[in-house]
Scaffold this active site. Sequence first.
Site, PDB file in Angstrom:
ATOM      1  N   CYS A  78       0.811  -1.015  -0.205  1.00 48.97           N
ATOM      2  CA  CYS A  78       0.108   0.085   0.017  1.00 48.97           C
ATOM      3  C   CYS A  78       0.980   1.302   0.108  1.00 48.97           C
ATOM      4  O   CYS A  78       1.741   1.386   0.872  1.00 48.97           O
ATOM      5  CB  CYS A  78      -0.993   0.137   1.311  1.00 48.97           C
ATOM      6  SG  CYS A  78      -1.780   1.564   1.481  1.00 48.97           S
TER       7      CYS A  78
ATOM      8  N   ASP B 277       0.131  -6.142   0.245  1.00 52.86           N
ATOM      9  CA  ASP B 277      -1.222  -6.671  -0.562  1.00 52.86           C
ATOM     10  C   ASP B 277      -0.935  -7.797  -1.426  1.00 52.86           C
ATOM     11  O   ASP B 277      -0.162  -7.719  -2.364  1.00 52.86           O
ATOM     12  CB  ASP B 277      -1.768  -5.527  -1.454  1.00 52.86           C
ATOM     13  CG  ASP B 277      -2.142  -4.302  -0.680  1.00 52.86           C
ATOM     14  OD1 ASP B 277      -2.854  -4.423  -0.018  1.00 52.86           O
ATOM     15  OD2 ASP B 277      -1.790  -3.025  -1.036  1.00 52.86           O
TER      16      ASP B 277
END
Length: 280
Positions: A187, A194
């Site tokens: 992120c 992620d």
Amino acid sequence: MSILMPEPKNTLLGKDTVYSDQYNPGLLQPISRALGRDAIGDHHFKGVDIWRLYELSWLNSQGVPQTAVAELFVPASTHSIVESKSLKLYAGSFAMTQMGSQEEVANRMSDDLSLRLGGTVKVKLFSIQNYPGQVKTMPGLSLDHLTLPAGGEISTYETEPGLLEFDPHSSEIIQKTFSTTVFRSLCPVTGQPDLASVMINYKGRAISPEGLLKYLVSYRCHKGFHEQCVEQIYHDMRTVFQPELLEVYACFTRRGGIDINPFRSSVREQPDEVIREMRQ
């Protein structure tokens, strides 16, 4: 060649927030797509971002709680994406709000998102009992268990399109689907990992599967929103290979009751099938 997406300013990510349970569309926070596309240097994409919300609830006219799974279809042509935490807060704001029907909730969400993102956002709501989204394995030739040649170890963990290469042993035209479950990015605001499964449909001169795997792994320490990562993959592969057909579809794992699934294609706006991967 690392392409860094500038950190969006004034987002709700990583900040303490007050959770409202009364309908409030003002909680939605758009982020311009230009932020990621300017970094890539490419603004020409077909496709859609498919969001799934598993934590949606409201009250009916008699005060009885209702629940649903929501699927949102945000065209890649919209001028903005929605910041994920703001979408979670917005969805949560329905919790103590009386709505006349499931259709009213879907229409309200569609209107609110369309207004703020700059295009028609389609919203589908499904009852928990009748949700059709069965999990499945990403189709295609898996890259996860390739045997790398001697001296071919992976050591690049920030985006490097130079790892993409044609198959040195073949110049034939191929049409193949490749997939991997080991994709990871970060992120750009919080630095949280992620994870995703990625599927690539490709038609063109034969490419090196080992090079494609190394390239996808090179996102492991890259900071970018889901949509920007997929668009960068698409842009790099289009630039290097100039294929007849190219599609990139990423299914990111769930966070905060939401998963995000960007799809980019050279030929169409939506995939034939909405995939719900095993970890979603």
